[in-house]
Design a protein around this motif. Structure first.
Motif, PDB file in Angstrom:
ATOM      1  N   ARG A 123       0.831  -1.200   0.000  1.00 47.71           N
ATOM      2  CA  ARG A 123       0.000   0.000   0.000  1.00 47.71           C
ATOM      3  C   ARG A 123       0.869   1.255   0.000  1.00 47.71           C
ATOM      4  O   ARG A 123       0.544   2.261  -0.626  1.00 47.71           O
ATOM      5  CB  ARG A 123      -0.904  -0.025   1.235  1.00 47.71           C
ATOM      6  CG  ARG A 123      -1.935   1.078   1.268  1.00 47.71           C
ATOM      7  CD  ARG A 123      -2.896   0.826   2.422  1.00 47.71           C
ATOM      8  NE  ARG A 123      -3.918   1.833   2.500  1.00 47.71           N
ATOM      9  CZ  ARG A 123      -4.895   1.815   3.394  1.00 47.71           C
ATOM     10  NH1 ARG A 123      -4.974   0.821   4.270  1.00 47.71           N
ATOM     11  NH2 ARG A 123      -5.813   2.764   3.407  1.00 47.71           N
ATOM     12  N   TYR A 182       0.799   6.471  -1.803  1.00 49.39           N
ATOM     13  CA  TYR A 182      -0.013   5.794  -0.786  1.00 49.39           C
ATOM     14  C   TYR A 182      -1.427   5.622  -1.328  1.00 49.39           C
ATOM     15  O   TYR A 182      -2.046   6.587  -1.780  1.00 49.39           O
ATOM     16  CB  TYR A 182      -0.041   6.618   0.502  1.00 49.39           C
ATOM     17  CG  TYR A 182      -0.854   5.996   1.610  1.00 49.39           C
ATOM     18  CD1 TYR A 182      -0.323   4.986   2.413  1.00 49.39           C
ATOM     19  CD2 TYR A 182      -2.158   6.419   1.856  1.00 49.39           C
ATOM     20  CE1 TYR A 182      -1.069   4.411   3.425  1.00 49.39           C
ATOM     21  CE2 TYR A 182      -2.915   5.853   2.873  1.00 49.39           C
ATOM     22  CZ  TYR A 182      -2.366   4.855   3.652  1.00 49.39           C
ATOM     23  OH  TYR A 182      -3.099   4.278   4.659  1.00 49.39           O
ATOM     24  N   PHE A 183      -1.951   4.383  -1.290  1.00 49.12           N
ATOM     25  CA  PHE A 183      -3.295   4.113  -1.773  1.00 49.12           C
ATOM     26  C   PHE A 183      -4.320   4.377  -0.672  1.00 49.12           C
ATOM     27  O   PHE A 183      -4.261   3.779   0.402  1.00 49.12           O
ATOM     28  CB  PHE A 183      -3.406   2.663  -2.245  1.00 49.12           C
ATOM     29  CG  PHE A 183      -2.864   2.437  -3.623  1.00 49.12           C
ATOM     30  CD1 PHE A 183      -3.704   2.493  -4.728  1.00 49.12           C
ATOM     31  CD2 PHE A 183      -1.514   2.187  -3.819  1.00 49.12           C
ATOM     32  CE1 PHE A 183      -3.208   2.289  -6.005  1.00 49.12           C
ATOM     33  CE2 PHE A 183      -1.007   1.984  -5.092  1.00 49.12           C
ATOM     34  CZ  PHE A 183      -1.854   2.033  -6.192  1.00 49.12           C
ATOM     35  N   SER A 189      -5.157   7.129  -5.128  1.00 52.37           N
ATOM     36  CA  SER A 189      -3.865   7.214  -4.448  1.00 52.37           C
ATOM     37  C   SER A 189      -3.409   8.660  -4.385  1.00 52.37           C
ATOM     38  O   SER A 189      -3.836   9.512  -5.171  1.00 52.37           O
ATOM     39  CB  SER A 189      -2.803   6.369  -5.168  1.00 52.37           C
ATOM     40  OG  SER A 189      -2.435   6.965  -6.406  1.00 52.37           O
ATOM     41  N   VAL A 264      -7.605  -3.874  -5.285  1.00 51.71           N
ATOM     42  CA  VAL A 264      -6.956  -3.547  -4.018  1.00 51.71           C
ATOM     43  C   VAL A 264      -7.655  -4.212  -2.854  1.00 51.71           C
ATOM     44  O   VAL A 264      -8.888  -4.200  -2.754  1.00 51.71           O
ATOM     45  CB  VAL A 264      -6.942  -2.013  -3.802  1.00 51.71           C
ATOM     46  CG1 VAL A 264      -6.258  -1.675  -2.491  1.00 51.71           C
ATOM     47  CG2 VAL A 264      -6.248  -1.340  -4.965  1.00 51.71           C
ATOM     48  N   PHE A 266      -7.697  -4.390   1.439  1.00 56.66           N
ATOM     49  CA  PHE A 266      -7.230  -3.693   2.637  1.00 56.66           C
ATOM     50  C   PHE A 266      -7.084  -4.642   3.823  1.00 56.66           C
ATOM     51  O   PHE A 266      -7.138  -4.237   4.971  1.00 56.66           O
ATOM     52  CB  PHE A 266      -8.163  -2.536   2.979  1.00 56.66           C
ATOM     53  CG  PHE A 266      -7.994  -1.390   2.037  1.00 56.66           C
ATOM     54  CD1 PHE A 266      -7.026  -0.431   2.258  1.00 56.66           C
ATOM     55  CD2 PHE A 266      -8.773  -1.296   0.900  1.00 56.66           C
ATOM     56  CE1 PHE A 266      -6.847   0.615   1.369  1.00 56.66           C
ATOM     57  CE2 PHE A 266      -8.608  -0.258   0.008  1.00 56.66           C
ATOM     58  CZ  PHE A 266      -7.643   0.707   0.237  1.00 56.66           C
ATOM     59  N   ILE A 269      -1.853  -4.596   4.515  1.00 61.10           N
ATOM     60  CA  ILE A 269      -1.449  -3.446   3.709  1.00 61.10           C
ATOM     61  C   ILE A 269      -1.138  -3.891   2.286  1.00 61.10           C
ATOM     62  O   ILE A 269      -0.278  -3.345   1.626  1.00 61.10           O
ATOM     63  CB  ILE A 269      -0.221  -2.742   4.318  1.00 61.10           C
ATOM     64  CG1 ILE A 269       0.936  -3.745   4.501  1.00 61.10           C
ATOM     65  CG2 ILE A 269      -0.564  -2.076   5.623  1.00 61.10           C
ATOM     66  CD1 ILE A 269       2.230  -3.076   4.937  1.00 61.10           C
ATOM     67  N   ILE A 271      -1.995  -4.751  -1.754  1.00 60.74           N
ATOM     68  CA  ILE A 271      -2.798  -4.423  -2.928  1.00 60.74           C
ATOM     69  C   ILE A 271      -2.683  -5.601  -3.871  1.00 60.74           C
ATOM     70  O   ILE A 271      -1.604  -5.928  -4.338  1.00 60.74           O
ATOM     71  CB  ILE A 271      -2.286  -3.146  -3.614  1.00 60.74           C
ATOM     72  CG1 ILE A 271      -2.334  -1.991  -2.623  1.00 60.74           C
ATOM     73  CG2 ILE A 271      -3.088  -2.836  -4.859  1.00 60.74           C
ATOM     74  CD1 ILE A 271      -1.678  -0.766  -3.137  1.00 60.74           C
TER      75      ILE A 271
END
Length: 281
Positions: A123, A182-183, A189, A264, A266, A269, A271
């Protein structure tokens, strides 16, 4: 060939070794930040930073994998410098100043550092970037309250008999830098990126070589050219700027990007996009 050029070629070699033709996602982004210039009119780093101005840009990014991305990017920057901000007396006496808008289009490669260690993109992404760009500029100087275009004046005698031809208002550059992405979600992002460019011109600031005699400039190009080219009445041939030092410009940008096709997760962390960390052909 300088050390910075080796940085570029090493990056391209790594890109070719790690490339696999399997697209992961496409992203479009909008950037806002600041830009500045480094060259004959900037005495030190503090002087460079002090003369920063708003900048912006847009880009289209194509992710080949969790390691490699390719960007097409347009940037709009304002740069300037003024000898009066220098501490050195000779530079204050020289009294040069300029400003220019820069329109830049560049192709950049991005190398995600974490891609070397894991096939699952993180991430948080720290990356290196480098590429080549084409830009246009048009230096102007402040004279008696008005901004005057400098190229037509030939302040260093460009175009006169026995002198160099006028310089071009476009050039290429070699760009390189680093950033952190950072996503926030599956499709959104944010990133912060520093990018510096070594240009292939020494006339971004209209100062490159030696003084031309004041009276010669005045007779051939007019009083404004003489005042902006040699206000200190220096003898013909005295150094006005350092020809061997090409001009640079830089940017620090905050970017928001929207990703199409990114899957993605969560959980932790991670993706979840298929990744690589070794050559596969």
């Amino acid at each position: 060939m300088g050390v910075r050029h080796y940085y570029f070629y090493i990056f391209i070699f790594n890109l070719l070794c790690c490339f696999r033709a399997e697209a992961q996602s496409v992203a479009v982004g909008l950037s806002l930040g600041v830009g500045n210039y480094s060259g004959d009119l900037t005495e030190n780093v503090a002087n460079v930073v002090k003369q920063s101005h708003p900048a912006g840009g847009i880009h289209l990014r194509y992710d080949f994998s969790n390691m490699i991305s390719l960007l097409a990017q347009y940037s709009y920057l304002n740069v300037s410098a003024d000898d009066k901000l220098a501490k050195a007396q000779w530079q204050q006496d020289r009294g040069l100043n300029f400003k220019s808008v820069i329109h830049e289009f560049c192709i950049l490669g991005q190398l995600n550092i974490m891609g070397f260690f894991t096939e699952i993109p993180m991430r948080n992404n720290f990356y290196l970037t480098t590429g080549i760009g084409f830009f246009r500029f048009n230096p102007k100087a402040l004279y008696q309250g008005n901004w005057i275009e400098l190229k037509p004046l030939g302040t260093e005698g460009q175009g006169l008999a026995g002198m160099p031809d006028p310089y071009k208002l476009s050039a290429i550059n070699l760009a390189f830098g680093f950033g952190h992405r950072y996503f926030l979600s599956s499709n959104l992002s944010i990133a912060i990126e520093y990018l510096t460019r070594q240009t292939r011109t020494d006339y971004l600031d209209d100062a490159s070589t030696n003084y031309v005699d004041y009276e010669t400039l005045k007779a051939q190009r007019g009083e404004i050219a003489a005042e902006l080219g040699n206000k200190i009445r220096a003898p013909h041939g005295w150094k006005r700027a350092e020809f061997n030092n090409r001009d640079w410009y830089n940017s620090l940008m905050f970017t928001v990007a929207y990703h199409f096709g990114a899957d993605v997760s969560f959980k932790g962390i991670r993706i979840k996009k298929q990744g690589i960390n070794c050559p596969k052909f």
